[in-house]
Design a protein around this motif. Structure first.
Motif, PDB file in Angstrom:
ATOM      1  N   ASN A 198      26.359  29.095  41.883  1.00  0.00           N
ATOM      2  CA  ASN A 198      27.417  29.156  42.901  1.00  0.00           C
ATOM      3  C   ASN A 198      28.675  29.793  42.310  1.00  0.00           C
ATOM      4  N   HIS A 199      28.489  30.927  41.630  1.00  0.00           N
ATOM      5  CA  HIS A 199      29.566  31.512  40.834  1.00  0.00           C
ATOM      6  C   HIS A 199      30.773  31.947  41.683  1.00  0.00           C
ATOM      7  N   THR A 200      30.546  32.378  42.923  1.00  0.00           N
ATOM      8  CA  THR A 200      31.670  32.884  43.724  1.00  0.00           C
ATOM      9  C   THR A 200      32.670  31.782  44.077  1.00  0.00           C
ATOM     10  N   LEU A 201      32.219  30.510  44.050  1.00  0.00           N
ATOM     11  CA  LEU A 201      33.132  29.407  44.367  1.00  0.00           C
ATOM     12  C   LEU A 201      34.170  29.222  43.269  1.00  0.00           C
ATOM     13  N   LYS A 202      33.825  29.590  42.031  1.00  0.00           N
ATOM     14  CA  LYS A 202      34.745  29.413  40.915  1.00  0.00           C
ATOM     15  C   LYS A 202      35.455  30.715  40.533  1.00  0.00           C
ATOM     16  N   ALA A 203      35.281  31.733  41.326  1.00  0.00           N
ATOM     17  CA  ALA A 203      35.889  33.030  41.020  1.00  0.00           C
ATOM     18  C   ALA A 203      37.252  33.161  41.683  1.00  0.00           C
ATOM     19  N   ARG A 204      38.141  33.873  41.021  1.00  0.00           N
ATOM     20  CA  ARG A 204      39.431  34.235  41.617  1.00  0.00           C
ATOM     21  C   ARG A 204      39.233  35.541  42.390  1.00  0.00           C
ATOM     22  N   LYS A 205      39.587  35.520  43.674  1.00  0.00           N
ATOM     23  CA  LYS A 205      39.411  36.700  44.515  1.00  0.00           C
ATOM     24  C   LYS A 205      40.708  37.510  44.549  1.00  0.00           C
ATOM     25  N   VAL A 206      40.575  38.796  44.324  1.00  0.00           N
ATOM     26  CA  VAL A 206      41.717  39.709  44.389  1.00  0.00           C
ATOM     27  C   VAL A 206      41.406  40.760  45.447  1.00  0.00           C
ATOM     28  N   THR A 207      42.254  40.832  46.471  1.00  0.00           N
ATOM     29  CA  THR A 207      42.044  41.788  47.565  1.00  0.00           C
ATOM     30  C   THR A 207      42.885  43.038  47.335  1.00  0.00           C
ATOM     31  N   LEU A 208      42.250  44.180  47.430  1.00  0.00           N
ATOM     32  CA  LEU A 208      42.930  45.460  47.228  1.00  0.00           C
ATOM     33  C   LEU A 208      43.552  45.943  48.532  1.00  0.00           C
ATOM     34  N   PRO A 209      44.648  46.704  48.463  1.00  0.00           N
ATOM     35  CA  PRO A 209      45.263  47.237  49.683  1.00  0.00           C
ATOM     36  C   PRO A 209      44.415  48.320  50.340  1.00  0.00           C
ATOM     37  N   PHE A 210      43.601  49.019  49.533  1.00  0.00           N
ATOM     38  CA  PHE A 210      42.688  50.039  50.052  1.00  0.00           C
ATOM     39  C   PHE A 210      41.321  49.828  49.414  1.00  0.00           C
ATOM     40  N   PRO A 211      40.229  50.014  50.163  1.00  0.00           N
ATOM     41  CA  PRO A 211      38.899  49.832  49.571  1.00  0.00           C
ATOM     42  C   PRO A 211      38.550  50.954  48.599  1.00  0.00           C
ATOM     43  N   TRP A 212      37.569  50.683  47.738  1.00  0.00           N
ATOM     44  CA  TRP A 212      37.102  51.694  46.797  1.00  0.00           C
ATOM     45  C   TRP A 212      35.933  52.465  47.396  1.00  0.00           C
ATOM     46  N   GLN A 213      35.636  53.585  46.774  1.00  0.00           N
ATOM     47  CA  GLN A 213      34.495  54.407  47.169  1.00  0.00           C
ATOM     48  C   GLN A 213      33.581  54.589  45.964  1.00  0.00           C
ATOM     49  N   GLY A 214      32.271  54.370  46.161  1.00  0.00           N
ATOM     50  CA  GLY A 214      31.316  54.504  45.080  1.00  0.00           C
ATOM     51  C   GLY A 214      31.304  53.279  44.183  1.00  0.00           C
ATOM     52  N   THR A 215      30.785  53.465  42.953  1.00  0.00           N
ATOM     53  CA  THR A 215      30.697  52.358  42.004  1.00  0.00           C
ATOM     54  C   THR A 215      31.260  52.741  40.644  1.00  0.00           C
ATOM     55  N   GLY A 216      32.060  53.812  40.595  1.00  0.00           N
ATOM     56  CA  GLY A 216      32.511  54.327  39.304  1.00  0.00           C
ATOM     57  C   GLY A 216      33.805  53.767  38.783  1.00  0.00           C
ATOM     58  N   HIS A 217      34.353  52.729  39.415  1.00  0.00           N
ATOM     59  CA  HIS A 217      35.641  52.181  38.998  1.00  0.00           C
ATOM     60  C   HIS A 217      35.567  51.522  37.624  1.00  0.00           C
ATOM     61  N   ILE A 218      36.732  51.345  37.008  1.00  0.00           N
ATOM     62  CA  ILE A 218      36.794  50.752  35.663  1.00  0.00           C
ATOM     63  C   ILE A 218      38.051  49.899  35.555  1.00  0.00           C
ATOM     64  N   ILE A 219      37.998  48.864  34.703  1.00  0.00           N
ATOM     65  CA  ILE A 219      39.158  48.006  34.444  1.00  0.00           C
ATOM     66  C   ILE A 219      39.549  48.166  32.987  1.00  0.00           C
ATOM     67  N   TYR A 220      40.844  48.466  32.769  1.00  0.00           N
ATOM     68  CA  TYR A 220      41.322  48.723  31.409  1.00  0.00           C
ATOM     69  C   TYR A 220      42.788  48.325  31.305  1.00  0.00           C
ATOM     70  N   GLN A 221      43.109  47.550  30.274  1.00  0.00           N
ATOM     71  CA  GLN A 221      44.484  47.100  30.013  1.00  0.00           C
ATOM     72  C   GLN A 221      45.084  46.348  31.202  1.00  0.00           C
ATOM     73  N   GLY A 222      44.247  45.615  31.938  1.00  0.00           N
ATOM     74  CA  GLY A 222      44.721  44.825  33.066  1.00  0.00           C
ATOM     75  C   GLY A 222      44.858  45.591  34.365  1.00  0.00           C
ATOM     76  N   PHE A 223      44.412  46.862  34.390  1.00  0.00           N
ATOM     77  CA  PHE A 223      44.519  47.694  35.587  1.00  0.00           C
ATOM     78  C   PHE A 223      43.137  48.130  36.056  1.00  0.00           C
ATOM     79  N   LEU A 224      42.969  48.172  37.369  1.00  0.00           N
ATOM     80  CA  LEU A 224      41.756  48.730  37.964  1.00  0.00           C
ATOM     81  C   LEU A 224      42.038  50.175  38.348  1.00  0.00           C
ATOM     82  N   PHE A 225      41.192  51.079  37.880  1.00  0.00           N
ATOM     83  CA  PHE A 225      41.278  52.489  38.252  1.00  0.00           C
ATOM     84  C   PHE A 225      40.106  52.775  39.189  1.00  0.00           C
ATOM     85  N   TYR A 226      40.400  53.242  40.414  1.00  0.00           N
ATOM     86  CA  TYR A 226      39.309  53.473  41.352  1.00  0.00           C
ATOM     87  C   TYR A 226      39.618  54.627  42.309  1.00  0.00           C
TER      88      TYR A 226
END
Length: 397
Positions: A198-226
């Motif tokens: 039941n992992h999603t119950l213990k997860a912190r959800k972060v909602t983005l102002p705009f959705p992403w496209q594809g699956t090529g995004h990356i997280i680095y230094q506390g930032f999501l690049f998408y």
């Protein structure tokens, strides 16, 4: 005699009464006419007011539409400007190549090429390589020799997605981004929490102002690049903790065709290696071959671009490790994934001598593969499975 006098007096009296009655009837008719005219005017005024309200609302809608179009024109203007700048860069590069080849070949007029021109060209190329080595830290000297093992950590989510750690942070958090179009990030405190049923119950959800496209995004230094959904090549830098957009940029030449033929939803793929942030995409001008771009993750500025010899045909994913691009190929139905094209941006690896590298003990396909330079292993998403591949490396020759 008296009767005649009365008749004489009565006739004018009756005549005056009848005349007064006729005048009253005429006045009443006139008042009725005037009243009807006023009612008609009031109805017209009311209709005029309603028309004015309708016109005002239509004008407001038109104003909003014009403002929206103007905002869109500003975006298109920036994209066109970026495309023009990229085109000018390519023209300059082509012109330099033409000038160089023209200087080292005999012309029809049998004019001898001055040796100083060739020396100057070679000197400039050597200086360019020195600058690139300085920028990319040439001490990164290892390359991939094989994939030792795999571990299926969990099976969850859609067929396509991405999961990873932040190699630029010391924490053990796991991030899951489900689907090829979505705007919700799941953040887990560690991999054990992620592996719970039941992992999603213990997860912190972060909602983005705009959705992403594809699956090529990356997280680095506390930032999501998408890659922003619905845009051609707009890249968003999002602060995960503060939950806001900190920067945006347009990636010249990207977004028109998929980066990998077997992953058509991914137009721009991001990668992290020992040198920082990279973008991977394909362009029609290169015949569908893959292009890699080094991006400064702080300023969101393009530092350098390379046209590789690796085709996007039958490719499903790619990743960067130690300045080197590794492209993963497969078959459309999903088979044994293999790395059969390698491109070192500094030319330190002879790609023709590198054997084909197969992924171990697994039939299927990958929607994304990301290299973690801190752990020296791959985080992959394949057919709803979240997988870790351990790598075997060697010194570059």
């Amino acid at each position: 005699m008296v009767v005649l006098k009365l008749q004489f007096l009565l006739v004018p009296f009756l005549t005056s009464i009848i005349g007064a009655a006729q005048h009253m009837m005429q006045d009443a008719a006139l008042m009725n006419y005037i009243d009807r005219r006023f009612l008609a005017l009031e109805k017209r005024l009311e209709r005029c007011n309603q028309d004015i309200l309708v016109y005002v609302e239509e004008f407001r809608d038109f104003s909003r539409m014009v403002l929206s179009r103007l905002a869109g024109l500003n975006i298109h203007k920036a994209e066109v400007k970026s495309e023009v700048e990229n085109l000018l860069t390519r023209i300059e590069r082509a012109q330099r190549d033409i000038d160089y080849f023209g200087s080292v070949t005999d012309s029809n007029t049998c004019i001898e090429v001055h040796e100083d021109l060739v020396k100057q060209q070679l000197f400039e190329e050597a200086e360019e390589k020195k600058k690139l080595k300085l920028m990319l830290n040439a001490s990164c000297d290892h390359m991939l020799e094989g994939i030792k093992s795999l571990k299926i950590v969990k099976k969850t989510g859609d067929k396509h997605g991405s999961w990873m750690k932040d190699p630029g942070k010391k924490h053990t958090k796991i991030y899951l981004l489900n689907g090829s179009v979505n705007n919700v990030i799941f953040e887990f405190s560690n991999i054990m929490t992620f592996m719970e049923s039941n992992h999603t119950l213990k997860a912190r959800k972060v909602t983005l102002p705009f959705p992403w496209q594809g699956t090529g995004h990356i997280i680095y230094q506390g930032f999501l690049f998408y890659h922003k959904y619905g845009s051609l090549n707009e890249i968003i830098k999002f602060n995960i903790q503060k939950r806001n957009i900190t920067d945006q940029m347009l990636l010249p030449g990207a977004g028109r065709i998929p980066a990998y033929q077997l992953s058509p939803s991914t137009k721009i793929d991001f990668a992290i290696d020992e040198q920082g942030l990279w973008a991977i995409h394909a362009e029609p001008e290169t015949g569908g071959n893959i292009v890699i771009t080094k991006i400064n993750h702080i300023t969101m500025a393009v530092e350098h671009t390379w046209d590789t010899s690796c085709t996007s045909k039958d490719a499903e994913a790619a990743f960067m490790a130690c300045n080197t691009l590794y492209v993963v190929y497969n078959v459309p139905s999903g088979g044994m994934s293999r790395i059969q094209c390698i491109y070192d941006v500094l030319g330190a690896v002879n790609t023709y001598e590198v054997p084909v590298l197969h992924f171990p003990k697994r039939q299927g396909s990958h929607s994304t593969i990301h290299y973690n330079p801190k752990e020296k292993q791959l985080y992959a998403w394949g057919d709803r499975c979240q997988i870790i591949y351990k790598l075997h490396t060697k010194q570059k020759v």
